[in-house]
Design an enzyme around this catalytic site. Structure first.
Site, PDB file in Angstrom:
ATOM      1  N   GLU A 179      -5.727 -15.094  -7.854  1.00  0.00           N
ATOM      2  CA  GLU A 179      -4.912 -15.547  -8.994  1.00  0.00           C
ATOM      3  C   GLU A 179      -3.573 -16.182  -8.590  1.00  0.00           C
ATOM      4  OE1 GLU A 179      -4.678 -12.238 -11.705  1.00  0.00           O
ATOM      5  OE2 GLU A 179      -6.810 -11.879 -11.564  1.00  0.00           O
ATOM      6  N   ASN A 220     -10.066 -16.595  -5.540  1.00  0.00           N
ATOM      7  CA  ASN A 220     -10.543 -16.013  -6.797  1.00  0.00           C
ATOM      8  C   ASN A 220      -9.525 -16.275  -7.897  1.00  0.00           C
ATOM      9  OD1 ASN A 220     -12.608 -14.386  -8.046  1.00  0.00           O
ATOM     10  ND2 ASN A 220     -11.144 -12.676  -8.128  1.00  0.00           N
ATOM     11  N   HIS A 256     -13.629 -12.768 -17.153  1.00  0.00           N
ATOM     12  CA  HIS A 256     -13.397 -11.722 -18.163  1.00  0.00           C
ATOM     13  C   HIS A 256     -13.415 -12.466 -19.495  1.00  0.00           C
ATOM     14  CE1 HIS A 256     -12.378  -8.736 -15.197  1.00  0.00           C
ATOM     15  NE2 HIS A 256     -11.622  -9.630 -14.595  1.00  0.00           N
ATOM     16  N   GLU A 287     -16.101 -11.241 -11.603  1.00  0.00           N
ATOM     17  CA  GLU A 287     -15.563 -10.114 -12.387  1.00  0.00           C
ATOM     18  C   GLU A 287     -16.056 -10.163 -13.830  1.00  0.00           C
ATOM     19  OE1 GLU A 287     -11.309  -9.679 -12.011  1.00  0.00           O
ATOM     20  OE2 GLU A 287     -11.324 -10.275  -9.916  1.00  0.00           O
ATOM     21  N   ASP A 289     -17.179  -9.527 -17.375  1.00  0.00           N
ATOM     22  CA  ASP A 289     -17.368  -8.552 -18.456  1.00  0.00           C
ATOM     23  C   ASP A 289     -17.125  -9.282 -19.768  1.00  0.00           C
ATOM     24  OD1 ASP A 289     -14.546  -8.605 -18.536  1.00  0.00           O
ATOM     25  OD2 ASP A 289     -14.334  -6.560 -17.796  1.00  0.00           O
TER      26      ASP A 289
HETATM   27  O1  9MR Z   1      -9.789  -3.574 -13.390  1.00  0.00           O
HETATM   28  C1  9MR Z   1      -8.574  -3.453 -12.673  1.00  0.00           C
HETATM   29  C2  9MR Z   1      -7.696  -2.400 -13.344  1.00  0.00           C
HETATM   30  O2  9MR Z   1      -8.291  -1.125 -13.225  1.00  0.00           O
HETATM   31  C3  9MR Z   1      -6.307  -2.391 -12.694  1.00  0.00           C
HETATM   32  O3  9MR Z   1      -5.462  -1.560 -13.460  1.00  0.00           O
HETATM   33  C4  9MR Z   1      -5.736  -3.801 -12.648  1.00  0.00           C
HETATM   34  C5  9MR Z   1      -4.398  -3.855 -11.911  1.00  0.00           C
HETATM   35  O4  9MR Z   1      -4.506  -4.131 -10.543  1.00  0.00           O
HETATM   36  O5  9MR Z   1      -6.650  -4.674 -11.995  1.00  0.00           O
HETATM   37  C6  9MR Z   1      -7.868  -4.778 -12.662  1.00  0.00           C
HETATM   38  O6  9MR Z   1      -8.690  -5.726 -12.013  1.00  0.00           O
HETATM   39  C7  9MR Z   1      -8.221  -7.072 -12.019  1.00  0.00           C
HETATM   40  C8  9MR Z   1      -8.698  -7.706 -10.735  1.00  0.00           C
HETATM   41  O7  9MR Z   1      -8.247  -6.985  -9.627  1.00  0.00           O
HETATM   42  C9  9MR Z   1      -8.247  -9.148 -10.637  1.00  0.00           C
HETATM   43  N1  9MR Z   1      -8.646  -9.902 -11.795  1.00  0.00           N
HETATM   44  C10 9MR Z   1      -8.284  -9.336 -13.085  1.00  0.00           C
HETATM   45  C11 9MR Z   1      -8.801  -7.897 -13.171  1.00  0.00           C
HETATM   46  C12 9MR Z   1      -8.483  -7.327 -14.535  1.00  0.00           C
HETATM   47  O8  9MR Z   1      -7.104  -7.290 -14.754  1.00  0.00           O
END
Ligand code: 9MR
Length: 419
Positions: A179, A220, A256, A287, A289
């Site tokens: 990101e 990513n 997402h 990722e 969902d």
């Molecule tokens: O699903 C993850 C959540 O449990 C954490 O609190 C959050 C903070 O690091 O990250 C979420 O996963 C993220 C992923 O690492 C990167 N892309 C977005 C995802 C959702 O926020």
């Protein structure tokens, strides 16, 4: 609540039961795909929330996925690879400068290895998951470009080499940078961007390649799966990398989806995937969902969204994987009520799983003719079933998947969305 040592022990014991899968060699970048007889389906897994380095928001219930046997068996029986939902992030692996702590991350790698699965390493540099010492250095020793570059390179090298030597052949690919762009297409204003400058992403990829020349390397990004400013920025960056020989193999599309009841169309997704294919790059849905829609039948719409993404991957010869962001609704970061994954709160398989699996098991081959097998209709309900809008929560479904709120069991805690 369980401690980190306990979590690591559970997974370490599980690891003893299995054999590590073989590695795939990728000596050149981009690394072309050599065969495509099936596309792996992955899931994000996590070990729980009680670790010394990570403070869970007060007041939220703490999910302990690692101790739930149904969670482990659902993963092992239905998915081909794992992504650590959190435990590979720098916040967890280097909570203090120079003090690496891979116990929680090793638990995830061991869980995967015990079930003969591979791991997508997520993520080597993710500014939103920086430990505090990176974002706020001691005021007497502020970052300089060379100091922060050294920190970033050391983190990448130590992390990649740790898994390569401790779990040979398991972590076959990395989200090197996660990101780096804003919705506008501008660079995210993070410490690497401010201190190192525009080439921080390139330097991260070069460091990852030096640490493991065999690993596949991805950039990513969120919301870069449809034509928009952020997607164009990703495209411009990776085409420049390919042109100049900066080691990169693919782009991760997070996906997402479902906010505002929308998800990308098949044409949009295939067009984005085709753009990367023209550069010789892979794409991976990393990722996925699907939130409950605002209107309409939630199960049918979520099912159609999953099917669309799987079909785009099935028909795009550079798509090398689909990962669902969570094994089951029970422990989904979205919260169980969103029913956003492929298994219910009680680990019941949804029809969306079968549709996705059917498509990924029958991908368009790299060459030659291909007639896709029939995976059956998305909708397996009587024609009289209503799909009329039912209100802001999406209402209840007439389809045959388990209703998200009707089942017994505690809701998983849903951490606040990261954006
Ligand atoms: O699903 C993850 C959540 O449990 C954490 O609190 C959050 C903070 O690091 O990250 C979420 O996963 C993220 C992923 O690492 C990167 N892309 C977005 C995802 C959702 O926020």
């Amino acid at each position: 609540m369980a401690g980190m040592a306990g979590i690591a022990t559970v997974f370490a014991l599980l690891a003893l039961a299995g054999t590590a899968p073989a590695t795939s060699l990728a000596a050149s970048h981009p690394s072309p795909m050599t065969s495509r007889t099936s596309v792996p389906l992955g899931a994000a897994v996590w070990s729980g929330c009680t670790v010394a380095t990570y403070v869970w928001p007060a007041g939220l219930a703490c999910p302990v996925a690692s101790y739930d046997a149904r969670y482990r068996s659902t993963f092992a029986q239905n998915f081909d690879r794992a992504t650590a939902e959190n435990e590979f992030k720098m916040l967890w692996t280097q909570p203090k400068r120079g003090r690496f702590d891979f116990r929680a991350a090793d638990g995830i790698a061991a869980l995967a290895a015990s079930a003969s699965k591979t791991v997508r390493g997520h993520a080597l540099v993710y500014p939103a998951a920086n430990p505090r010492w990176v974002d706020k250095p001691f005021f007497l020793t502020p970052w300089t470009r060379s100091r922060l570059l050294d920190v970033m390179r050391t983190h990448i090298k130590t992390t990649v080499r740790h898994f390569k030597s401790k779990f040979p052949g398991v972590v076959t690919e990395w989200d090197v940078v996660n990101e780096p762009f804003l919705r506008s297409g501008a660079r995210d204003d993070n410490v690497y961007q401010r201190v190192i400058g525009n080439d921080w992403i390139e330097q991260a990829f070069r460091a990852a390649n030096a640490a493991d020349p065999d690993a596949l390397l991805y950039l990513n990004e969120f919301d870069a799966d449809t034509p928009n400013a952020r997607q164009r920025a990703v495209y411009a960056l990776v085409s420049d990398f390919v042109r100049r020989g900066v080691p990169i193999d693919g782009v991760g599309l997070e996906m997402h989806v479902g906010a505002d009841g929308r998800y990308p169309t098949l044409v949009e997704l295939k067009n984005v995937m085709a753009q990367y294919n023209a550069l010789g790059l892979r794409v991976s849905v990393t990722e996925l969902d699907v939130l409950r829609p605002i209107e309409g039948d939630p199960v049918l719409i979520q099912r159609a969204a999953y099917d669309t993404v799987a079909q785009a991957c099935q028909e795009s010869t550079n798509c090398d994987g689909v990962t669902i962001w969570g094994v089951a609704d029970r422990y989904s970061w979205r919260g169980a009520a969103q029913a956003a994954t492929l298994f219910s709160r009680n680990f019941t398989k949804k029809r969306a799983y079968d549709l996705v699996r059917c498509r990924l098991n029958d991908p368009k081959p790299l060459s030659g003719t291909w007639t896709p097998k029939d995976c059956g209709p998305v909708e397996l309900v009587p024609e009289t079933a209503s799909t009329e809008p039912t209100g802001p929560t999406g209402g209840s479904s007439t389809a045959s998947d388990p209703a998200p709120d009707a089942e017994a069991g505690p809701a998983a805690a849903a951490p606040a969305a990261a954006r």
